[in-house]
Design a protein around this motif. Structure first.
Motif, PDB file in Angstrom:
ATOM      1  N   PRO A   8      33.716 116.739 -34.600  1.00  0.00           N
ATOM      2  CA  PRO A   8      35.084 116.309 -34.928  1.00  0.00           C
ATOM      3  C   PRO A   8      35.118 115.078 -35.829  1.00  0.00           C
ATOM      4  O   PRO A   8      36.050 114.920 -36.628  1.00  0.00           O
ATOM      5  CB  PRO A   8      35.697 116.002 -33.556  1.00  0.00           C
ATOM      6  CG  PRO A   8      34.883 116.795 -32.589  1.00  0.00           C
ATOM      7  CD  PRO A   8      33.497 116.779 -33.141  1.00  0.00           C
ATOM      8  N   THR A  39      34.017 116.308 -39.471  1.00  0.00           N
ATOM      9  CA  THR A  39      35.088 117.073 -40.117  1.00  0.00           C
ATOM     10  C   THR A  39      36.404 116.303 -40.170  1.00  0.00           C
ATOM     11  O   THR A  39      37.408 116.812 -40.675  1.00  0.00           O
ATOM     12  CB  THR A  39      35.317 118.398 -39.374  1.00  0.00           C
ATOM     13  OG1 THR A  39      35.645 118.112 -37.997  1.00  0.00           O
ATOM     14  CG2 THR A  39      34.076 119.266 -39.433  1.00  0.00           C
ATOM     15  N   LYS A  40      36.398 115.098 -39.629  1.00  0.00           N
ATOM     16  CA  LYS A  40      37.582 114.217 -39.591  1.00  0.00           C
ATOM     17  C   LYS A  40      38.764 114.862 -38.873  1.00  0.00           C
ATOM     18  O   LYS A  40      39.918 114.704 -39.264  1.00  0.00           O
ATOM     19  CB  LYS A  40      37.977 113.781 -41.003  1.00  0.00           C
ATOM     20  CG  LYS A  40      36.941 112.858 -41.649  1.00  0.00           C
ATOM     21  CD  LYS A  40      37.461 112.183 -42.889  1.00  0.00           C
ATOM     22  CE  LYS A  40      36.442 111.170 -43.403  1.00  0.00           C
ATOM     23  NZ  LYS A  40      36.936 110.435 -44.590  1.00  0.00           N
ATOM     24  N   LYS A  41      38.443 115.574 -37.801  1.00  0.00           N
ATOM     25  CA  LYS A  41      39.484 116.137 -36.947  1.00  0.00           C
ATOM     26  C   LYS A  41      39.928 115.113 -35.911  1.00  0.00           C
ATOM     27  O   LYS A  41      41.092 115.096 -35.479  1.00  0.00           O
ATOM     28  CB  LYS A  41      38.963 117.392 -36.224  1.00  0.00           C
ATOM     29  CG  LYS A  41      38.594 118.546 -37.145  1.00  0.00           C
ATOM     30  CD  LYS A  41      39.823 119.153 -37.798  1.00  0.00           C
ATOM     31  CE  LYS A  41      39.435 120.389 -38.609  1.00  0.00           C
ATOM     32  NZ  LYS A  41      40.610 120.987 -39.310  1.00  0.00           N
ATOM     33  N   GLN A  42      38.989 114.273 -35.490  1.00  0.00           N
ATOM     34  CA  GLN A  42      39.272 113.248 -34.492  1.00  0.00           C
ATOM     35  C   GLN A  42      38.470 111.991 -34.809  1.00  0.00           C
ATOM     36  O   GLN A  42      37.399 112.061 -35.424  1.00  0.00           O
ATOM     37  CB  GLN A  42      38.891 113.733 -33.086  1.00  0.00           C
ATOM     38  CG  GLN A  42      39.775 114.800 -32.484  1.00  0.00           C
ATOM     39  CD  GLN A  42      39.289 115.203 -31.106  1.00  0.00           C
ATOM     40  OE1 GLN A  42      38.116 115.552 -30.921  1.00  0.00           O
ATOM     41  NE2 GLN A  42      40.169 115.142 -30.117  1.00  0.00           N
ATOM     42  N   SER A  43      38.981 110.844 -34.351  1.00  0.00           N
ATOM     43  CA  SER A  43      38.196 109.612 -34.405  1.00  0.00           C
ATOM     44  C   SER A  43      37.287 109.580 -33.178  1.00  0.00           C
ATOM     45  O   SER A  43      37.465 110.365 -32.232  1.00  0.00           O
ATOM     46  CB  SER A  43      39.122 108.395 -34.391  1.00  0.00           C
ATOM     47  OG  SER A  43      39.818 108.322 -33.146  1.00  0.00           O
ATOM     48  N   GLU A  89      39.193 109.073 -30.027  1.00  0.00           N
ATOM     49  CA  GLU A  89      39.876 110.269 -29.534  1.00  0.00           C
ATOM     50  C   GLU A  89      38.902 111.226 -28.853  1.00  0.00           C
ATOM     51  O   GLU A  89      39.250 111.880 -27.864  1.00  0.00           O
ATOM     52  CB  GLU A  89      40.589 110.973 -30.687  1.00  0.00           C
ATOM     53  CG  GLU A  89      41.820 110.232 -31.195  1.00  0.00           C
ATOM     54  CD  GLU A  89      42.467 110.921 -32.370  1.00  0.00           C
ATOM     55  OE1 GLU A  89      43.667 111.221 -32.299  1.00  0.00           O
ATOM     56  OE2 GLU A  89      41.761 111.170 -33.376  1.00  0.00           O
ATOM     57  N   GLN A 137      39.483 112.276 -25.034  1.00  0.00           N
ATOM     58  CA  GLN A 137      39.582 113.679 -24.611  1.00  0.00           C
ATOM     59  C   GLN A 137      38.568 113.983 -23.516  1.00  0.00           C
ATOM     60  O   GLN A 137      38.886 114.650 -22.525  1.00  0.00           O
ATOM     61  CB  GLN A 137      39.356 114.605 -25.805  1.00  0.00           C
ATOM     62  CG  GLN A 137      39.479 116.082 -25.447  1.00  0.00           C
ATOM     63  CD  GLN A 137      39.351 116.986 -26.664  1.00  0.00           C
ATOM     64  OE1 GLN A 137      39.742 116.635 -27.767  1.00  0.00           O
ATOM     65  NE2 GLN A 137      38.782 118.171 -26.461  1.00  0.00           N
ATOM     66  N   ARG A 145      50.215 108.718 -33.973  1.00  0.00           N
ATOM     67  CA  ARG A 145      48.911 109.280 -33.607  1.00  0.00           C
ATOM     68  C   ARG A 145      47.835 108.519 -34.355  1.00  0.00           C
ATOM     69  O   ARG A 145      48.077 107.941 -35.422  1.00  0.00           O
ATOM     70  CB  ARG A 145      48.837 110.769 -33.983  1.00  0.00           C
ATOM     71  CG  ARG A 145      49.699 111.673 -33.139  1.00  0.00           C
ATOM     72  CD  ARG A 145      49.558 113.123 -33.588  1.00  0.00           C
ATOM     73  NE  ARG A 145      48.146 113.503 -33.657  1.00  0.00           N
ATOM     74  CZ  ARG A 145      47.630 114.294 -34.604  1.00  0.00           C
ATOM     75  NH1 ARG A 145      48.405 114.763 -35.565  1.00  0.00           N
ATOM     76  NH2 ARG A 145      46.362 114.603 -34.583  1.00  0.00           N
ATOM     77  N   SER A 160      44.693 107.926 -36.733  1.00  0.00           N
ATOM     78  CA  SER A 160      44.094 108.562 -37.908  1.00  0.00           C
ATOM     79  C   SER A 160      42.598 108.749 -37.662  1.00  0.00           C
ATOM     80  O   SER A 160      41.933 107.860 -37.138  1.00  0.00           O
ATOM     81  CB  SER A 160      44.302 107.679 -39.144  1.00  0.00           C
ATOM     82  OG  SER A 160      43.529 108.165 -40.226  1.00  0.00           O
ATOM     83  N   PRO A 161      42.035 109.900 -38.044  1.00  0.00           N
ATOM     84  CA  PRO A 161      40.593 110.116 -37.885  1.00  0.00           C
ATOM     85  C   PRO A 161      39.778 109.499 -39.014  1.00  0.00           C
ATOM     86  O   PRO A 161      38.558 109.594 -39.022  1.00  0.00           O
ATOM     87  CB  PRO A 161      40.483 111.643 -37.907  1.00  0.00           C
ATOM     88  CG  PRO A 161      41.593 112.067 -38.809  1.00  0.00           C
ATOM     89  CD  PRO A 161      42.720 111.095 -38.572  1.00  0.00           C
ATOM     90  N   ASN A 162      40.456 108.866 -39.978  1.00  0.00           N
ATOM     91  CA  ASN A 162      39.776 108.385 -41.179  1.00  0.00           C
ATOM     92  C   ASN A 162      39.224 106.969 -41.068  1.00  0.00           C
ATOM     93  O   ASN A 162      38.567 106.493 -41.985  1.00  0.00           O
ATOM     94  CB  ASN A 162      40.737 108.455 -42.376  1.00  0.00           C
ATOM     95  CG  ASN A 162      41.160 109.873 -42.687  1.00  0.00           C
ATOM     96  OD1 ASN A 162      40.352 110.789 -42.617  1.00  0.00           O
ATOM     97  ND2 ASN A 162      42.426 110.060 -42.994  1.00  0.00           N
TER      98      ASN A 162
END
Length: 497
Positions: A47, A50-54, A57, A61, A476, A478-480
């Motif tokens: 994740p 692929t920058k779906k999550q930091s 996060e 989870q 929310r 940011s995953p970046n």
């Protein structure tokens, strides 16, 4: 020849498979549940890649997915990492058995980053004790009162900047992180180094302080390598602090020390506090002062602006909270003679509640990483036991704890009343960790609160925040970015209140 080559390749593949099997059955063999979703070589990092999550996060989870367990295993690449969920286990690591978990997981190579290696967050043993002692002295109540004079001057610059922006328009649309970076950078320039940062200049005077948001040394990819794969740092010789920043701090400190040792007029800044320590008999070398200046810069600029960013967003969303805070700011300043003073800042208790609640919802860093230094058995309340070996990485899931319904009623709701005098005594101590806890609790916490409260007091006294159409709601992460940031940016409209 071809058959021999094929045999070698087959053998190598079999060895690789056996190696990966041993790596990724580690938690099963130790009787600890392991989070699902890992892949060979990259572990649980897909994740992030692929920058779906930091990373925060991912940890959050995992925390919620395994709510019935005291601890959960995961893989950072091929390295096994243990995430603690049990409050008592967290207390063991951060406080009661601190000596066995005193090292942070982030490692800095002194040869690559000599100044940063002296930051109390990255160093250990006697060097850590000495550095922490100096910074504790620098951020004592009496010393903070001295530094407040410089912070207050920045508040005036901040107000003048906003007034100029509102001359041509009734509402000033701005991304809060960039705005608050100006404030925190100017504080570090003035209160830290005793120089002008020019961060509020309309012509955007180029200085290293206004360049921080370019993230040239806080680049997500590089920080990720340094934080999660320290062995690559040495292999690739990656410097966390670029050479130009290293030279800047050394030059500023050298020139400042030369000037001040020949000029006895005291200043109200951090370097002056270091000189005062030297006059008490403690030898302070130039590199140590430069290292502490870097610590002041990194800790004071980025994390404080991140926190202010989310506070500003929450105030824009929750107009009732903003109005209540504005009333407190105005009445407190009036009570102190119509002037923002050090004592007035201390009296703003509802502001503390707002800051704490925003940190609960979105902490600047959603986790803490610790390293086991002596073999120790961790015993969970659910019967799980794990004998941690030296070198084992332990993760404290701040983001998960802060939103656990076990410790917070309706944790998704922004409610500063959780931290009122009446309610805060019911908060589980280790369930709220915005600055860490134990002997390694953030040494700059009080300075951070001083500058954040000063900034918010200036903003709330005369201005109003509203949600801009550009802001993405609900908020929310940011995953970046490595540190927390709102997805799409914290866009608001500022007008006169």
């Amino acid at each position: 020849m071809a058959s021999a080559f094929l045999t070698l390749v087959t053998g190598a593949l079999l060895l690789l498979c056996f190696y990966l099997y041993l790596k990724y059955t580690y938690w099963k063999r130790n009787g600890i549940p392991c989070s699902k979703g890992w892949y060979p070589i990259i572990g649980h990092f897909l994740p992030l890649i692929t920058k779906k999550q930091s990373y925060s996060e991912v940890i959050e989870q995992l925390y919620h997915d395994y709510s019935n367990h005291s601890m959960v295993g995961m893989y950072k690449g091929t390295k096994p990492v243990l995430v603690l969920r049990d409050i008592e286990l967290i207390k063991t690591v951060l406080q009661s058995n601190f000596s066995k978990f005193h090292e942070n997981a982030v490692k800095i190579d002194p040869k690559l980053d000599p100044l940063l290696a002296k930051n109390p967050f990255f160093c250990y043993g006697e060097l850590w004790q000495t550095g922490r002692k100096r910074l504790t002295y620098a951020f004592s109540n009496a010393r903070l009162k001295i530094l407040f004079a410089a912070v207050n001057e920045v508040c005036t610059k901040f107000q003048n900047f906003l007034n100029r922006r509102l001359q041509s328009s009734k509402k000033y649309e701005v991304e809060l992180k960039s705005l608050f970076l100006k404030f925190t950078s100017e504080v570090v320039a003035n209160a830290g180094l005793g120089i002008e940062g020019f961060c509020f200049e309309d012509d955007e005077v180029q200085s290293m302080f206004t360049n921080l948001d370019n993230n040239d040394f806080l680049d997500t990819f590089l920080v990720g390598i340094i934080m999660h794969f320290p062995f690559l740092t040495k292999l690739l010789k990656i410097k966390f602090l670029p050479q130009k920043h290293d030279r800047f701090f050394r030059t500023v400190v050298r020139k400042n020390l030369e000037l001040r040792r020949s000029d006895p007029i005291p200043r109200n800044d951090f370097i002056q506090l270091m000189i005062d320590m030297e006059q008490t008999g403690e030898k302070i070398d130039e590199e140590s002062v430069a290292a502490h200046a870097v610590s002041f810069y990194l800790d004071g600029v980025e994390t404080s602006s991140v926190t202010l960013n989310f506070i500003g967003c929450q105030l824009a969303i929750h107009q009732d909270v903003q109005e209540k805070l504005r009333k407190e700011v105005r009445s407190t300043i009036e009570k102190h003679g119509g002037v923002l003073t050090f004592e007035a800042i201390k009296d703003m208790t509802y502001m503390n509640q707002v800051i704490n609640e925003s940190q609960r919802c979105f902490s600047a860093l959603g986790f803490l990483g610790k390293i086991c230094t002596d073999e120790f058995e961790l015993q969970g309340s659910d019967g799980l036991n794990y004998r941690a070996k030296p070198g084992t990485e332990i993760v404290i899931p701040i983001c998960g704890l802060h939103k656990d319904p076990k410790y917070w009623d309706n944790p998704e709701i922004f409610d500063p009343e959780r931290f009122s005098d009446e309610n805060k005594k019911n908060i589980e101590k280790m369930a709220f960790l915005p600055f860490g806890e134990g002997p390694r609790i953030c040494v700059g916490m009080r300075m951070a609160m001083l500058q954040m409260k000063s900034c918010l007091a200036t903003l709330m006294k005369d201005y109003k925040l509203e949600v801009s159409p550009k802001m993405q709601l609900p908020l929310r992460l940011s995953p970046n970015y490595f540190l927390s940031a709102p997805l799409g940016g914290g866009w608001v409209l500022i007008s006169e209140a």
